[in-house]
Design an enzyme around this catalytic site. Structure first.
Site, PDB file in Angstrom:
ATOM      1  N   ARG A  39      -2.239  -5.963   2.905  1.00 11.86           N
ATOM      2  CA  ARG A  39      -3.278  -4.991   3.263  1.00 11.86           C
ATOM      3  C   ARG A  39      -2.671  -3.591   3.154  1.00 11.86           C
ATOM      4  O   ARG A  39      -1.808  -3.222   3.954  1.00 11.86           O
ATOM      5  CB  ARG A  39      -3.806  -5.225   4.683  1.00 11.86           C
ATOM      6  N   GLY A  40      -3.095  -2.856   2.159  1.00 11.33           N
ATOM      7  CA  GLY A  40      -2.482  -1.574   1.846  1.00 11.33           C
ATOM      8  C   GLY A  40      -2.478  -0.584   2.993  1.00 11.33           C
ATOM      9  O   GLY A  40      -1.502   0.138   3.189  1.00 11.33           O
TER      10      GLY A  40
ATOM     11  N   ASP B 267      -2.025  -1.037   6.016  1.00 15.89           N
ATOM     12  CA  ASP B 267      -0.976  -1.336   7.002  1.00 15.89           C
ATOM     13  C   ASP B 267       0.421  -1.000   6.501  1.00 15.89           C
ATOM     14  O   ASP B 267       1.228  -0.390   7.220  1.00 15.89           O
ATOM     15  CB  ASP B 267      -1.017  -2.823   7.380  1.00 15.89           C
TER      16      ASP B 267
ATOM     17  N   ARG C 289       1.421  -0.308   2.783  1.00 13.38           N
ATOM     18  CA  ARG C 289       1.593   0.098   1.392  1.00 13.38           C
ATOM     19  C   ARG C 289       2.770   1.048   1.193  1.00 13.38           C
ATOM     20  O   ARG C 289       3.573   0.897   0.266  1.00 13.38           O
ATOM     21  CB  ARG C 289       0.319   0.773   0.868  1.00 13.38           C
TER      22      ARG C 289
ATOM     23  N   GLU D 280      -8.540 -12.957  -1.472  1.00 14.61           N
ATOM     24  CA  GLU D 280      -7.329 -13.025  -2.290  1.00 14.61           C
ATOM     25  C   GLU D 280      -6.483 -14.218  -1.859  1.00 14.61           C
ATOM     26  O   GLU D 280      -5.950 -14.963  -2.691  1.00 14.61           O
ATOM     27  CB  GLU D 280      -6.551 -11.714  -2.121  1.00 14.61           C
TER      28      GLU D 280
END
Length: 530
Positions: free
Chosen positions: A23-24, A26, A28, A89
């Site tokens: 999850r970007g 959180d 990235r 995903e």
């Protein structure tokens, strides 16, 4: 979970080594950026989605990237379960895992695996937000719950158990390297017949031995499989070291007019230090900051086909600088000359492994793989194969060369080829074996030729006395031949491999062509008729 190489090979259009699911919002710009960089430094091809995930459904291109990856790493963070995109995903990743055997490695980043499994704690709070949005889509919610439970039950990494993120990332990268090596072993693995035990023995020594600096020598005649063994070991254990490098064909490079060893040295240090801008002059090697940097690294280096100590000295700046590497570092040296290994400084001499000839059964298997593409001879070729096996007498290179030479040929062509071999050795085999002979001085060459032509299988004392009477310094000469794997002393008898004897006789035969019907072998002035 199916994780065999055959299952992985079924994945369509494999393009990436690793797919990263996260999850970007959180992680990235922190954890995931460091993990991706560490994977890339190890030349692992990753797919990382740098776009913001604003849609609810994963795109066809992203779905294709998942399908085309060998391994998926799923990083569960606190907000992972609040993203419909991330959960879809995950469902897709597990679908590919169950369909094709793709490996999935979960990483629990600041969340407890049990919370992911049961959707509890702060991780469960994130999922509760999603449940509220999609409370009417019961089937979809259940699919996500099943996916999280399945992923959480897989073997992975828990950041709570490894507080240091750098250590956590290092552990993940090493694990991925090992998995990729297991999935896609060296192309030459099917040629590793009869040497598995020595490979395991050396690997065990290098990985579980002393934490001090250590060297291992691999010694034997040309074509016996030293480089093949060293390559397999390097491939299997290099991920356990901070830096690694395999320097192949040192002898060939050192014989070039403009020695390639200087460029080898620049590439060696550049690779170990991960410094593409390194420019090192020959006289200054090791006298600057690079040496201090190396002293902080645990490295693995393979020096392949070394013929003299000076080659290693040139590459690392002197044998005394073996100490510049961090404790736990390992060096492997392959050579045809055991005396070279004895000349290493006393504190660095480790284990020396002599590579022996293959057994008859292993020889037949290796030959068959090259001659027939299977583990046994084709129908009608067993007797012909038996002739080859006995002729080669356990030398892997010769088995491979002759197997490939005879591949696809008729029985009549095999018979013609074997008849020719009885008169003239195969050129490719001769070339490899002759390297050791070419490295001898004139007197040592003469002693070798005399043994090959007249004294193989004779008593040692008889041969020594006879050659001494001919004016040779026989004791040191024979010792050199033993060290270079050209002759052996067995039960007080002097002997040599059949292929080496054949090489010696072929050298004499070629010399006789210059003076038809006669050749001087050594200083014995003995006429040999051909």
């Amino acid at each position: 979970m199916a994780s065999s190489s055959s299952s992985i090979n079924m994945i369509p259009h494999t393009k990436y080594d690793v797919f990263l699911s996260f999850r970007g919002k959180d992680i990235r710009h922190n954890f995931i950026s460091h993990l991706n960089a560490a994977l890339c430094r190890k030349k692992i091809v990753t797919f990382i989605d740098d776009k913001l995930k604003t849609e609810d459904e994963i795109s066809p291109s992203l779905s294709s990237a998942i399908e085309g990856s060998k391994i998926s790493i799923v990083i569960f963070s606190e907000g992972y379960a609040s993203s419909r995109w991330c959960l879809n995903e995950l469902v897709k990743i597990l679908e590919i895992k169950n369909k094709y055997g793709q490996i999935v490695v979960p990483v629990f980043y600041r969340v407890d695996p049990s919370d992911v499994r049961n959707q509890t704690g702060t991780f469960g709070d994130s999922f509760s937000e999603l449940e509220e949005r999609f409370k009417e889509k019961i089937d979809m919610l259940q699919t996500w719950r099943i996916a999280m439970r399945e992923a959480a039950n897989l073997s992975g990494f828990d950041s709570h158990s490894i507080r240091s993120e750098s250590v956590l990332i290092e552990g993940i990268v090493n694990d991925i390297l090992k998995k990729l090596n297991d999935l896609f072993p060296s192309d030459s693995k099917d040629q590793l017949v009869g040497v598995e035990s020595i490979i395991k023995q050396i690997e065990s020594l290098l990985l579980t031995g002393s934490t001090e600096f250590n060297t291992v020598g691999i010694w034997g005649i040309g074509g016996i499989g030293k480089t093949t063994i060293a390559s397999a070991i390097y491939s299997n254990i290099s991920s356990h070291f901070e830096g690694s490098y395999f320097i192949q064909n040192i002898r060939e490079e050192s014989e070039k007019p403009a020695s390639g060893l200087a460029s080898f040295r620049r590439e060696l240090l550049s690779t170990l230090l991960d410094d593409g801008n390194m420019k090192i002059d020959i006289p200054k090697i090791g006298l600057n900051f690079e040496r201090r940097r190396l002293s902080r690294m645990k490295v693995l280096i393979v020096f392949d086909d070394v013929t003299c100590i000076q080659q290693i000295e040139l590459l690392i700046g002197g044998l005394d600088r073996l100490d510049c590497f961090m404790p736990g570092s390992r060096i492997i040296i392959t050579t045809r000359d055991t005396q070279l290994l004895k000349n290493l400084p006393g504190s660095h001499v480790g284990h020396v492994f002599e590579v022996k000839e293959l057994s008859y059964d292993d020889s037949l298997t290796l030959f068959s793989r090259n001659a027939f593409g299977q583990n046994h001879p084709a129908a009608g070729y067993l007797e012909l194969s038996d002739i080859v096996i006995k002729y080669v007498n356990g030398v892997p290179l010769a088995l491979k060369v002759l197997g490939r030479h005879l591949f696809g040929r008729s029985e009549e062509e095999w018979e013609s080829a074997l008849k020719k071999l009885s008169r003239i050795p195969h050129m490719d085999i001769q070339k490899v074996l002759k390297v050791s002979y070419d490295g001898l001085d004139d007197e040592e060459q003469n002693i070798f030729l005399d043994i090959a032509c007249f004294f193989k299988g004779q008593y040692r004392d008889f041969v020594m006395n006879f050659l001494d009477a001919c004016g040779f310094s026989t004791k040191i000469g024979v010792r050199v031949l033993v060290d270079k794997s050209l002759v052996t002393i067995s039960g007080n008898m002097i002997t040599m491999h059949d292929l080496l004897q054949e090489m010696g006789r072929e050298i004499v035969r070629q010399e006789s062509i210059k003076d038809p019907g006669k050749v001087d072998c050594g200083i014995m002035k003995t006429s040999i008729k051909f």
